[in-house]
Design an enzyme around this catalytic site. Structure first.
Site, PDB file in Angstrom:
ATOM      1  N   PHE A 120      37.232  38.903  37.955  1.00 57.51           N
ATOM      2  CA  PHE A 120      37.541  38.541  38.855  1.00 57.51           C
ATOM      3  C   PHE A 120      37.582  37.712  39.746  1.00 57.51           C
ATOM      4  CE2 PHE A 120      40.380  42.462  39.924  1.00 57.51           C
ATOM      5  CZ  PHE A 120      41.245  42.804  38.661  1.00 57.51           C
ATOM      6  N   GLN A 241      45.685  42.143  53.716  1.00 51.61           N
ATOM      7  CA  GLN A 241      45.576  41.490  52.443  1.00 51.61           C
ATOM      8  C   GLN A 241      46.596  41.238  51.438  1.00 51.61           C
ATOM      9  OE1 GLN A 241      43.168  42.514  48.499  1.00 51.61           O
ATOM     10  NE2 GLN A 241      42.321  40.615  49.255  1.00 51.61           N
ATOM     11  N   HIS A 243      48.720  39.999  48.201  1.00 47.97           N
ATOM     12  CA  HIS A 243      47.706  39.860  47.219  1.00 47.97           C
ATOM     13  C   HIS A 243      48.784  38.233  46.994  1.00 47.97           C
ATOM     14  CE1 HIS A 243      46.814  39.906  43.031  1.00 47.97           C
ATOM     15  NE2 HIS A 243      46.309  41.189  43.102  1.00 47.97           N
ATOM     16  N   LEU A 253      53.078  44.579  41.626  1.00 49.22           N
ATOM     17  CA  LEU A 253      51.904  44.019  41.028  1.00 49.22           C
ATOM     18  C   LEU A 253      51.686  43.305  39.900  1.00 49.22           C
ATOM     19  CD1 LEU A 253      49.409  42.976  42.432  1.00 49.22           C
ATOM     20  CD2 LEU A 253      48.033  45.187  41.802  1.00 49.22           C
ATOM     21  N   GLU A 256      45.187  40.904  39.471  1.00 45.61           N
ATOM     22  CA  GLU A 256      44.530  40.276  39.117  1.00 45.61           C
ATOM     23  C   GLU A 256      43.911  39.374  38.012  1.00 45.61           C
ATOM     24  OE1 GLU A 256      42.059  39.134  42.943  1.00 45.61           O
ATOM     25  OE2 GLU A 256      40.309  39.352  41.440  1.00 45.61           O
ATOM     26  N   ARG A 287      41.280  36.731  46.463  1.00 45.23           N
ATOM     27  CA  ARG A 287      43.485  36.154  46.957  1.00 45.23           C
ATOM     28  C   ARG A 287      43.519  35.657  48.529  1.00 45.23           C
ATOM     29  NH1 ARG A 287      43.138  42.734  45.479  1.00 45.23           N
ATOM     30  NH2 ARG A 287      42.945  42.473  43.365  1.00 45.23           N
ATOM     31  N   HIS A 354      48.978  43.754  50.268  1.00 43.78           N
ATOM     32  CA  HIS A 354      48.373  45.163  49.464  1.00 43.78           C
ATOM     33  C   HIS A 354      47.392  45.728  49.851  1.00 43.78           C
ATOM     34  CE1 HIS A 354      47.146  45.938  45.335  1.00 43.78           C
ATOM     35  NE2 HIS A 354      46.062  44.812  46.141  1.00 43.78           N
ATOM     36  N   ARG A 399      39.088  41.900  51.581  1.00 38.07           N
ATOM     37  CA  ARG A 399      38.436  42.247  49.973  1.00 38.07           C
ATOM     38  C   ARG A 399      39.062  41.685  48.698  1.00 38.07           C
ATOM     39  NH1 ARG A 399      40.112  45.477  46.018  1.00 38.07           N
ATOM     40  NH2 ARG A 399      43.048  45.651  46.383  1.00 38.07           N
TER      41      ARG A 399
END
Ligand SMILES: Cc1cc2nc3c(=O)[nH]c(=O)nc-3n(C[C@H](O)[C@H](O)[C@H](O)COP(=O)(O)OP(=O)(O)OC[C@H]3O[C@@H](n4cnc5c(N)ncnc54)[C@H](O)[C@@H]3O)c2cc1C
Length: 588
Positions: A120, A241, A243, A253, A256, A287, A354, A399
């Site tokens: 990730f 955040q 995304h 979404l 990721e 991100r 997000h 994050r």
């Protein structure tokens, strides 16, 4: 007021996402009486939508170690994280993932039978070296698997559920002890007081302040606004955040995990542009970096599509087998909402709101800590918060993917343990004066009549559009200030919204009005905090202050609702047992 029905529990948990359910489980297993209230049936909470997975340094796929995970988390958070909380979380991660496995979460498997882990964004080996694979996954439905497992375990442990109840406001006595909350049964409109020795806010994030977002409709920041209304500040709200890969124009979404499995982004010239912005990590940079890169490509005229306003996410080279086995939910999303099969075609994507990095300030035990009145920072008696509603702060300014599912189980459990200790020493309920429910009851009473202004839905859409336009990926003082005026004007119109129109029954519109009140307070907190922070760090990018400035700004912001005031407090740079990770330049 005095005749409102009352129920008594040891603990009231507001919210039945992973954070609330993990805490409730810890309590119910210790034989505390626990009430969980939720606006929706528990397994419909937003945790169910988490796709990619949960981070833990199990080392099943690449060598790994919690200390590396800790480093990545702090770097990912652009050094704004409280390092003691990050150490606590990363050290606990493996234990908590095995616990989930034993409780019944059907993780995907490697050929040798171990838990499958995928790479990730922002994950590295050996403090910034080669890419790590740290995200434990149940295909692309990890949150679904975790939430259903936690719900079943709670049923077994006899947690008491109040499904489709909305908490309106906290109840507090004259000494500031939180004594529970006033709740409204959504179906009937009946009001009730749930009295509790301890109250835990686990109401999730507030992505609905933006129009283009990945969040569930229920993610309206109710817990954040409830905290604000009893004088508790919200911490680090400027850090929201975005995304990088929402379905373009729709916001849903695309995990990721798609890039973790080897997908990559292209601009209209077919260039793999992340190689330019993050030469080493490329599409798996953190991100904030990837979102800004897409926005820059679009801005500079290299966006795809008729309006040149998105990038393409290419997966077809992965082959049908990998897509069907590891990303089946993503494929369904694309087929249903875009009529595109990612096995054959690239997916149009653009950044979408997000995750709420900021929230209710807490310590590692989940206790809400805040400077109130003229007192210095201390725990608010009887009140706890965990999950996306809380800011503990393990995510800092940005994050990392896979760290939120971890956050909710680690701190859900920790809060449960601390509440249990409190209950051992405090066996009786504090005296309850029904008058203390006055604030909540007055708030409800305001919505017993309908105004003659616009509908709730219209005003909400306007607020979300203004937030998209004024508080997005790139920010400046001028645009933020204009946004602030817009949101203030919307707040002023709110009391006059119309609760009756052909598409809504009165009660539904009233619930949405209560939610919109909460959203507006959270939007104000976000814009004020964004205006106050005159630097660029993590997800907060100020074009007029493009550099990170540790001398002036290595501190948390605290927004108070009274007088829309901002204060600051230091970042805890000292971990529990290891050496600090001092701030340094962040490159991927
Ligand atoms: C689409 C999507 C995918 C994601 N994927 C990942 C991932 O792969 N990995 C990862 O680590 N993180 C992921 N995240 C983030 C992560 O899922 C969330 O941050 C986390 O699940 C939040 O859990 P929570 O328990 O704090 O809140 P939620 O799960 O949002 O639950 C909030 C609860 O509060 C209740 N509630 C709210 N207001 C009230 C009220 N007034 N009265 C009563 N009840 C109320 C709701 O009914 C709900 O039960 C993803 C998020 C999204 C949106």
């Amino acid at each position: 007021m005095a005749d409102l029905p009352r129920r008594k529990f040891d603990c009231l948990v507001i919210g039945s996402g992973g954070g609330g359910l993990r805490a409730a489980l810890q309590l119910a297993q210790a034989e505390a009486t626990v009430a969980v209230v939720s606006k929706v049936f528990p397994t419909r909470s937003h945790t169910v939508a988490a796709q990619g997975g949960i981070n833990a340094a199990l080392g099943n796929v690449s060598p790994d170690n919690w200390h590396w995970h800790m480093y990545d988390t702090i770097k990912g958070g652009d050094y704004l994280c409280d390092q003691d909380a990050v150490e606590y979380m990363c050290r606990a991660a493996s234990k908590l993932v095995y616990e989930l496995e034993h409780a019944g979460v059907p993780f995907s498997r490697l050929d040798n039978g171990m838990i499958y882990q995928r790479p990730f964004g922002g994950q590295s080996q050996n403090f910034g070296g080669a890419q790590a694979a740290r995200t434990c996954a149940a295909a692309d439905r990890t949150g679904h698997a975790i939430l259903h497992t936690l719900y079943q375990q709670n049923i077994r442990a006899r947690t008491h559920f109040f499904d489709e109840f909305m908490a309106i406001d906290l109840v507090q006595d004259d000494e500031g002890f939180v004594l529970g909350a006033v709740v409204l049964e959504i179906e009937t409109g009946e009001v009730m007081i749930i009295e509790a020795k301890t109250t835990l806010l686990a109401t999730g994030g507030a992505g609905r302040i933006f129009r283009n977002n990945t969040n569930a409709r229920i993610n309206t920041g109710d817990g954040l606004a409830m905290a604000l209304r009893v004088g508790i500040p919200l911490q680090d709200m400027e850090f929201f955040q975005f995304h990088p890969t929402g379905i373009a124009g729709k916001g849903m979404l695309i995990s990721e995990a798609t890039r973790g499995e080897g997908g990559y982004l292209l601009n209209k010239n077919g260039e793999r542009f992340m190689e330019k912005y993050a030469p080493r990590a490329k599409d798996l940079a953190s991100r904030d970096v990837v979102s800004r890169s897409i926005a820059t490509e679009v801005h500079e005229g290299r966006g795809c599509g008729p309006n040149g306003d998105y990038a393409l996410l290419k997966l077809d080279h992965l082959g049908a087998d990998v897509i069907m086995k590891r990303l089946p939910g993503i494929r369904d999303l694309c087929l249903n909402f875009l009529h595109i099969d990612p096995v054959k075609e690239a997916i149009p994507v653009s950044p979408t709101a997000h995750y709420t990095m900021g929230g209710i300030p807490t310590n590692r035990q989940g206790q809400v800590v805040a400077p109130l009145g003229n007192r210095s920072e201390e725990p608010v008696p009887g009140l706890y918060a965990v999950g996306e509603a809380a800011c503990v702060s393990v995510h800092g300014a940005n994050r990392l993917g896979g760290n939120s599912l971890l956050d909710i189980v680690v701190f859900g459990r920790a809060a449960g343990n601390h509440i249990n200790e409190f209950l051992q020493q405090n066996r009786y309920h504090r005296p309850f004066n029904p008058a203390s429910a006055g604030r909540a009851v007055a708030r409800l009473a305001r919505w017993e009549r309908t105004g003659d202004g616009e509908t709730v839905a219209a005003l909400r859409a306007e607020m979300q559009t203004e937030m998209d336009a004024h508080c997005g990926v790139f920010r400046t003082a001028k645009v933020l200030r204009a946004g602030l005026e817009k949101i203030r004007a919307i707040k002023a119109r709110l009391p006059n919204v119309r609760l009756r129109d052909h598409s809504r029954v009165f009660n539904t519109a009233r619930i949405e009005a209560l939610e919109l009140e909460n959203l507006v307070e959270v939007a104000l907190a976000t814009i004020h905090s964004a205006l106050a922070r005159e630097e660029s760090r993590g997800a907060h990018m100020r074009m007029d202050f493009p550099k990170r400035d540790d001398d002036k700004w290595l501190k948390h912001s605290l927004y108070f609702m009274a007088n829309e005031r901002i204060e600051f407090k230091p970042v805890r740079l000292r971990p529990m047992t290891v050496e600090t990770f001092p701030p340094k330049e962040r490159t991927y």
